[in-house]
Design a protein around this motif. Structure first.
Motif, PDB file in Angstrom:
ATOM      1  N   GLU A   1       0.777  -1.228   0.000  1.00  0.00           N
ATOM      2  CA  GLU A   1       0.000   0.000   0.000  1.00  0.00           C
ATOM      3  C   GLU A   1       0.813   1.286   0.000  1.00  0.00           C
ATOM      4  O   GLU A   1       0.473   2.239  -0.706  1.00  0.00           O
ATOM      5  N   ALA A   2       1.886   1.356   0.766  1.00  0.00           N
ATOM      6  CA  ALA A   2       2.660   2.595   0.812  1.00  0.00           C
ATOM      7  C   ALA A   2       3.178   2.973  -0.566  1.00  0.00           C
ATOM      8  O   ALA A   2       3.088   4.132  -0.984  1.00  0.00           O
ATOM      9  N   CYS A   3       3.711   1.992  -1.290  1.00  0.00           N
ATOM     10  CA  CYS A   3       4.232   2.277  -2.625  1.00  0.00           C
ATOM     11  C   CYS A   3       3.120   2.470  -3.643  1.00  0.00           C
ATOM     12  O   CYS A   3       3.306   3.184  -4.634  1.00  0.00           O
TER      13      CYS A   3
ATOM     14  N   GLU B   1     -18.332 -25.816   6.749  1.00  0.00           N
ATOM     15  CA  GLU B   1     -18.974 -25.773   5.443  1.00  0.00           C
ATOM     16  C   GLU B   1     -19.297 -24.357   5.001  1.00  0.00           C
ATOM     17  O   GLU B   1     -19.316 -24.058   3.812  1.00  0.00           O
ATOM     18  N   ASP B   2     -19.592 -23.481   5.940  1.00  0.00           N
ATOM     19  CA  ASP B   2     -19.930 -22.105   5.591  1.00  0.00           C
ATOM     20  C   ASP B   2     -18.693 -21.345   5.108  1.00  0.00           C
ATOM     21  O   ASP B   2     -17.556 -21.735   5.401  1.00  0.00           O
ATOM     22  N   PRO B   3     -18.887 -20.248   4.375  1.00  0.00           N
ATOM     23  CA  PRO B   3     -17.737 -19.417   3.992  1.00  0.00           C
ATOM     24  C   PRO B   3     -16.979 -18.910   5.206  1.00  0.00           C
ATOM     25  O   PRO B   3     -17.543 -18.760   6.297  1.00  0.00           O
ATOM     26  N   ALA B   4     -15.703 -18.659   5.007  1.00  0.00           N
ATOM     27  CA  ALA B   4     -14.849 -18.123   6.064  1.00  0.00           C
ATOM     28  C   ALA B   4     -14.351 -16.749   5.641  1.00  0.00           C
ATOM     29  O   ALA B   4     -14.212 -16.458   4.450  1.00  0.00           O
ATOM     30  N   LEU B   5     -14.064 -15.903   6.620  1.00  0.00           N
ATOM     31  CA  LEU B   5     -13.524 -14.577   6.339  1.00  0.00           C
ATOM     32  C   LEU B   5     -12.070 -14.535   6.791  1.00  0.00           C
ATOM     33  O   LEU B   5     -11.755 -14.809   7.948  1.00  0.00           O
ATOM     34  N   VAL B   6     -11.187 -14.211   5.857  1.00  0.00           N
ATOM     35  CA  VAL B   6      -9.765 -14.056   6.137  1.00  0.00           C
ATOM     36  C   VAL B   6      -9.426 -12.581   6.017  1.00  0.00           C
ATOM     37  O   VAL B   6      -9.859 -11.919   5.071  1.00  0.00           O
ATOM     38  N   PHE B   7      -8.662 -12.049   6.962  1.00  0.00           N
ATOM     39  CA  PHE B   7      -8.318 -10.635   6.893  1.00  0.00           C
ATOM     40  C   PHE B   7      -6.847 -10.421   7.203  1.00  0.00           C
ATOM     41  O   PHE B   7      -6.209 -11.193   7.917  1.00  0.00           O
ATOM     42  N   ASP B   8      -6.322  -9.343   6.633  1.00  0.00           N
ATOM     43  CA  ASP B   8      -4.920  -8.960   6.829  1.00  0.00           C
ATOM     44  C   ASP B   8      -4.891  -7.468   7.148  1.00  0.00           C
ATOM     45  O   ASP B   8      -5.137  -6.629   6.274  1.00  0.00           O
TER      46      ASP B   8
ATOM     47  N   THR C   1      -6.236  -2.588   4.818  1.00  0.00           N
ATOM     48  CA  THR C   1      -6.732  -3.839   5.389  1.00  0.00           C
ATOM     49  C   THR C   1      -7.461  -4.594   4.292  1.00  0.00           C
ATOM     50  O   THR C   1      -8.328  -4.032   3.618  1.00  0.00           O
ATOM     51  N   GLU C   2      -7.089  -5.849   4.101  1.00  0.00           N
ATOM     52  CA  GLU C   2      -7.727  -6.694   3.090  1.00  0.00           C
ATOM     53  C   GLU C   2      -8.660  -7.693   3.761  1.00  0.00           C
ATOM     54  O   GLU C   2      -8.292  -8.322   4.761  1.00  0.00           O
TER      55      GLU C   2
ATOM     56  N   PRO D   1      -8.693   1.486   2.810  1.00  0.00           N
ATOM     57  CA  PRO D   1      -7.472   2.298   2.865  1.00  0.00           C
ATOM     58  C   PRO D   1      -7.007   2.620   4.279  1.00  0.00           C
ATOM     59  O   PRO D   1      -6.365   3.651   4.497  1.00  0.00           O
ATOM     60  N   TRP D   2      -7.327   1.754   5.212  1.00  0.00           N
ATOM     61  CA  TRP D   2      -6.923   1.988   6.596  1.00  0.00           C
ATOM     62  C   TRP D   2      -6.111   0.816   7.123  1.00  0.00           C
ATOM     63  O   TRP D   2      -6.559  -0.327   7.124  1.00  0.00           O
ATOM     64  N   GLY D   3      -4.891   1.124   7.548  1.00  0.00           N
ATOM     65  CA  GLY D   3      -4.039   0.184   8.255  1.00  0.00           C
ATOM     66  C   GLY D   3      -3.603   0.858   9.538  1.00  0.00           C
ATOM     67  O   GLY D   3      -4.021   1.977   9.848  1.00  0.00           O
TER      68      GLY D   3
END
Length: 352
Positions: free
Chosen positions: A112-114, A159-166, A172-173, A193-195
């Motif tokens: 993101e910075a670059c 079985e349900d969808p999972a949420l992955v975050f970074d 933040t993705e 656009p927030w980290g």
């Protein structure tokens, strides 16, 4: 990240043809083929070097340094001279490790910075000239997919969808994935656009406990607004919503939850924590002064000013995805890059 758990090996396939910089003559290190992944984020510079082993890989070297490349970016729109110097110094260390470890295939990415800085391309050119490392400025979507590829093995069964975050330094993705096949399918994704760096610089601070709580509320509101579109698309009434986070925020808070006196990757990577416990820790840290947070083991002076923004982002994620437990991964983009270099298929897309 210091290594990859031997309990969760990665599949090796035919490597791509891309080569690393010219490798030196054989020295005292083993001449077995080595791969490297470098992730230059808004806050950290991280390198992982590994060799194929069995059906997975073994880490032979690693490096991590807080460089704060995006410091001041939110207000100036540029990478500062001081931040560039810190980062170039870290990249020189990485370049030395690449040479000494006989790396044959490597990929180095910047995030993101670059992406945001007006002088990002100039910095990339200087890094190549002074260190020999070519940094690819990757899109937010590729960043999200690499993170999923690197850590999805730690998603709890279901079985349900999972949420992955970074939660990064500058963004933040969020990635919604279907895990019913060996290679996860990306159902939807979002980059905000927030980290921890950008949010702290834009809305952090505050005098006294009341001021700190007001700042925390501002941060939560900003993040919630940036998540709103994605939140409206998320499935409802799930039987078992699963949540997995990869970042310095969640690994730090996991360490605090465990009461560790110093960081221990083996104890944190793969840890499952009650969501309520993470909310309690976040609430406590949001009230504390900078000095008080700096005295907390595994936070210290390097993370004391940024951890509250991470807590605000994490709590907002837990609001939109009400899982009872949070999985913590000390692995992500670098491991995803290594898997790609070694031939693992990328996450599928339901929208492809």
């Amino acid at each position: 990240m210091g290594d990859v758990s031997a309990r969760r090996p990665y599949r090796q396939a035919k490597p791509p043809a891309r080569s690393a910089p010219t490798r030196p003559a054989r020295g005292r290190w083993s001449d077995a083929q080595a791969f490297a992944a470098l992730d230059l984020g808004t806050n950290n510079c991280r390198l992982l070097i590994a060799r194929p082993q069995g059906g997975g890989f073994a880490v032979v070297d690693a490096f991590s340094r807080i460089v704060r490349l995006g410091e001041g970016l939110a207000t100036s729109g540029q990478l500062s001279d001081a931040a560039i110097e810190r980062t170039i110094a870290a990249l020189r260390v990485c370049a030395d490790k690449l040479k000494r470890r006989n790396v044959t295939l490597a990929r180095s990415v910047a995030t993101e910075a670059c992406r945001r800085a007006s002088n990002g391309p100039a910095f990339i050119a200087r890094a190549l000239e002074e260190t020999g490392i070519h940094l690819d400025i990757i899109s937010a979507e590729e960043e999200a997919r690499l993170a999923v590829l690197g850590c999805h093995a730690l998603i709890e069964p279901g079985e349900d969808p999972a949420l992955v975050f970074d939660i990064g330094g500058g963004s933040t993705e969020l990635v919604l994935v279907d895990t019913r096949s060996p290679v996860p399918k990306v159902l939807d994704w979002h980059s905000a656009p927030w980290g921890v760096v950008s949010l702290t610089e834009s809305a952090g601070g505050g005098e006294g406990e009341d001021g700190r709580l007001a700042a925390y509320a501002r941060m939560r509101a900003l993040v919630a607004d940036s998540f709103a579109g994605f939140a409206s698309r998320l499935p409802r009434n799930l039987r078992n919503p699963r949540l997995l986070g990869t970042s310095g925020t969640v690994t730090t808070l996991g360490s605090v939850h465990l009461g560790l006196s110093q960081y221990d990757r083996a104890a944190v990577d793969g840890l499952i924590v009650p969501a309520a416990a993470m909310r309690t820790i976040s609430a406590q840290l949001s009230r504390q002064s900078l000095g008080q947070r700096a005295k907390v083991p595994c936070i210290g002076t390097e993370r004391a000013d940024l951890v509250v923004a991470g807590c605000a982002i994490l709590e907002t994620i837990m609001d939109l995805w009400p899982a009872e437990r949070l999985g913590i991964a000390d692995r992500g983009i670098r491991e995803g890059i290594l898997r790609r270099l070694m031939g693992s298929p990328p996450p599928q897309s339901a929208r492809a």
